[in-house]
Design an enzyme around this catalytic site. Structure first.
Site, PDB file in Angstrom:
ATOM      1  CG  HIS A   9       7.512   4.273 -16.836  1.00  0.00           C
ATOM      2  ND1 HIS A   9       6.474   4.881 -16.179  1.00  0.00           N
ATOM      3  CD2 HIS A   9       6.971   3.229 -17.494  1.00  0.00           C
ATOM      4  CE1 HIS A   9       5.350   4.235 -16.427  1.00  0.00           C
ATOM      5  NE2 HIS A   9       5.623   3.226 -17.228  1.00  0.00           N
ATOM      6  CD  GLU A  18       9.895   9.206 -15.341  1.00  0.00           C
ATOM      7  OE1 GLU A  18       8.960  10.025 -15.323  1.00  0.00           O
ATOM      8  OE2 GLU A  18       9.834   8.126 -15.968  1.00  0.00           O
ATOM      9  CB  CYS A  56       3.459   7.497 -13.869  1.00  0.00           C
ATOM     10  SG  CYS A  56       4.696   6.298 -13.347  1.00  0.00           S
ATOM     11  CB  CYS A 104       8.163   7.578 -12.338  1.00  0.00           C
ATOM     12  SG  CYS A 104       8.402   6.255 -13.551  1.00  0.00           S
TER      13      CYS A 104
END
Length: 148
Positions: free
Chosen positions: A51, A53, A76, A85
């Site tokens: 993702h 991040e 998330c 994350c």
């Protein structure tokens, strides 16, 4: 550049780089800032890949206690095909997290923010929320993959 809105605009630009490869996941962007300087950037990779991040975190070693992460969508809180994350940010001792909008996905929906706050991370929600909603809204309703 030291204004939160300016850094969130950069995060929104990063998110646009995710399209179309990230679909059906939303095109999230992230910018990691230390002492007013961008030190890392990230955007949602294709499904099953990092993702936004995680992409940004991978570019910097060690503690992030003196850093601010600007991210267009709430990190998330759950583990899917990629790690949480929010957990990764806590593990790296992130100093502050600035978020555009919350994630409406029922698996998250505030839980990522709650996880960060419960670990003592200051979280600021709503920076450029309208712009983030415009950028992400059409993709938040897609049938999902949404676990990474």
């Amino acid at each position: 550049m030291s204004d939160s809105a300016d850094f969130m605009r950069l995060a929104l630009e990063e998110g646009r780089r995710a399209l179309p490869a990230c679909l059906p996941n939303p095109p999230v962007g992230a910018v990691l800032v230390r002492d007013g300087v961008v030190i890392a950037r990230g955007y949602t990779q294709p499904p099953g890949r990092p993702h936004a991040e995680a992409m940004a975190l991978a570019q910097v070693e060690g503690s992030l206690a003196d850093c601010v992460l600007y991210v267009t969508l709430e990190p998330c809180s759950f583990q899917g095909r990629t790690p949480s994350c929010a957990e990764s940010l806590v593990a790296r001792n992130i100093g502050v997290v600035v978020v555009g909008i919350t994630d409406p996905d029922e698996r998250n929906a505030g839980k990522g923010l709650e996880r960060l706050r419960s670990a003592g991370v200051p979280v600021f929600l709503g920076t450029l929320a309208q712009e983030a909603q415009q950028a992400l809204g059409p993709y938040l309703a897609l049938p999902a993959n949404r676990g990474g």
